[in-house]
Design an enzyme around this catalytic site. Sequence first.
Site, mmCIF file in Angstrom:
data_model
loop_
_atom_site.group_PDB
_atom_site.id
_atom_site.type_symbol
_atom_site.label_atom_id
_atom_site.label_comp_id
_atom_site.label_asym_id
_atom_site.label_seq_id
_atom_site.Cartn_x
_atom_site.Cartn_y
_atom_site.Cartn_z
ATOM 1 N N ALA A 1 41.774 -67.710 32.099
ATOM 2 C CA ALA A 1 40.408 -67.464 31.643
ATOM 3 C C ALA A 1 39.887 -66.269 32.441
ATOM 4 O O ALA A 1 39.247 -66.424 33.485
ATOM 5 C CB ALA A 1 39.557 -68.699 31.888
ATOM 6 N N GLY B 1 32.657 -66.314 38.534
ATOM 7 C CA GLY B 1 33.898 -67.011 38.181
ATOM 8 C C GLY B 1 33.682 -67.945 37.013
ATOM 9 O O GLY B 1 32.670 -67.847 36.312
ATOM 10 N N ASN B 2 34.607 -68.821 36.772
ATOM 11 C CA ASN B 2 34.436 -69.824 35.717
ATOM 12 C C ASN B 2 35.163 -71.106 36.110
ATOM 13 O O ASN B 2 35.838 -71.151 37.132
ATOM 14 C CB ASN B 2 34.901 -69.281 34.360
ATOM 15 C CG ASN B 2 36.375 -68.938 34.363
ATOM 16 O OD1 ASN B 2 37.221 -69.816 34.520
ATOM 17 N ND2 ASN B 2 36.688 -67.645 34.224
ATOM 18 N N HIS B 3 35.031 -72.127 35.264
ATOM 19 C CA HIS B 3 35.510 -73.459 35.639
ATOM 20 C C HIS B 3 36.976 -73.726 35.294
ATOM 21 O O HIS B 3 37.406 -74.870 35.366
ATOM 22 C CB HIS B 3 34.647 -74.530 34.963
ATOM 23 C CG HIS B 3 33.267 -74.628 35.547
ATOM 24 N ND1 HIS B 3 33.057 -74.939 36.864
ATOM 25 C CD2 HIS B 3 32.043 -74.425 34.994
ATOM 26 C CE1 HIS B 3 31.762 -74.958 37.102
ATOM 27 N NE2 HIS B 3 31.121 -74.634 35.980
#
Length: 403
Positions: free
Chosen positions: A280, A212-214
């Site tokens: 994102a 995943g990402n932030h």
Amino acid sequence: MGILSGKNVLLGISGGIAAYKTASLVRLLIKSGAHVKVVMTPSAKDFITPLTLSTLSKNPVYSSFTNEDDDDGVWNNHVDLGLWADLFVLAPATANTLSKMTNGASDNMLLATYLSAKCPVYFAPAMDLDMYKHPSTLQSFKKLQSFGNIMIPATSGELASGLVGEGRMAEPEDIVRFLEQDILSKLPLRGKKILLTAGPTYEAIDPVRFIGNHSSGKMGFEIAKAAANLGAEVVLVTGPTHQSVKHASINVIPVVSAQEMYDAVHNHFETSDVAILSAAVADFTPKEVAVRKIKKKSSTLTLELEKTKDILASIGAIKKHQYLVGFALETNDEIENAKGKLKRKNLNLIVLNSLNDKGAGFKGDTNKVTFIDDQEHITEFKLKSKTEVALDLINKIITQIDA
Ligand code: CTP
């Protein structure tokens, strides 16, 4: 909460028997989430007390240029009051006050405030039937409407005089409904469907792990709110975030993976007028998802990843009438890279975040963006809250789709 929520409503009461109904009107406006202040003519105080109105509105009531009980010369500023208002509602509006309004008379606080107000002005006449029909009254209605003031017509019924006819002030419920409908009908994005993506995507590795990402999703949620508040019907496709929104015009579609986001976007794109892809999205996803939790048997683990579908490019390739907006996060040659993306993905506008700017990007509450449109107009903004950036973006889109 409806369209009046958070709006500053200035209620102007003039001296007619219908003034007694303004207690209910103030209650209804407060209930709809509006902030209410009251300005009244001196003779309106014969029909309803300022105390009733200040208690209900939770604000002081203005009826003269100075506070009569004070000797300290405190001035009630009609200019400030006029500027405070998002809308000015005159109810009841008597023949006398209406006539003075047409001529710019300002011999009381209400009239001086009327002359100072820059916001939309609504007036709800209330008078006896013959006064309502008199040519001078009809002329007042016409002239005020030619100033851009909006009339909330009186209804027919029994009047205070005992006569029956036209001249009864619209009922408080009907006044509130009239205001709401009028505001809604004038919102710039009314009738437009806006498709939005927000947040990260999670790409499963096994039943408990993911890539995943932030991304917090905040930017996308703020855009959704700004668009909905300006009348759009919003479909918000969002990856997993802590954000939440409750708005009658925002349909939230939660998704997890890039593929799910792709499918949801394609389900809605054809019927959309504008698509803004701020998510994102993971660029890569595990080729195989382990059915069972991967055990730490060996000292290294290699995951084979494959590219996800580029959702933005895929709708850029099939777009017809839609206005398409993408985001770019760049670290170097920002403008050139963003322009390249705009062309490659067939966008109308790209919002560039530079990672070199402090306070811009993924996690925080602020962002610093540059808009580049398909005419290569470049607009750079200073660091702003994400709420303000969202409004800048929606306003830019409104000017573009209206052009
Ligand atoms: N995007 C998308 N689907 C993907 C990847 C990105 O819809 N699979 C969208 C994003 O929502 C964003 C824009 O494309 O609007 C970002 O474009 P991208 O080419 O991914 O930019 P970067 O992430 O900056 O990519 P790169 O690493 O190529 O610079």
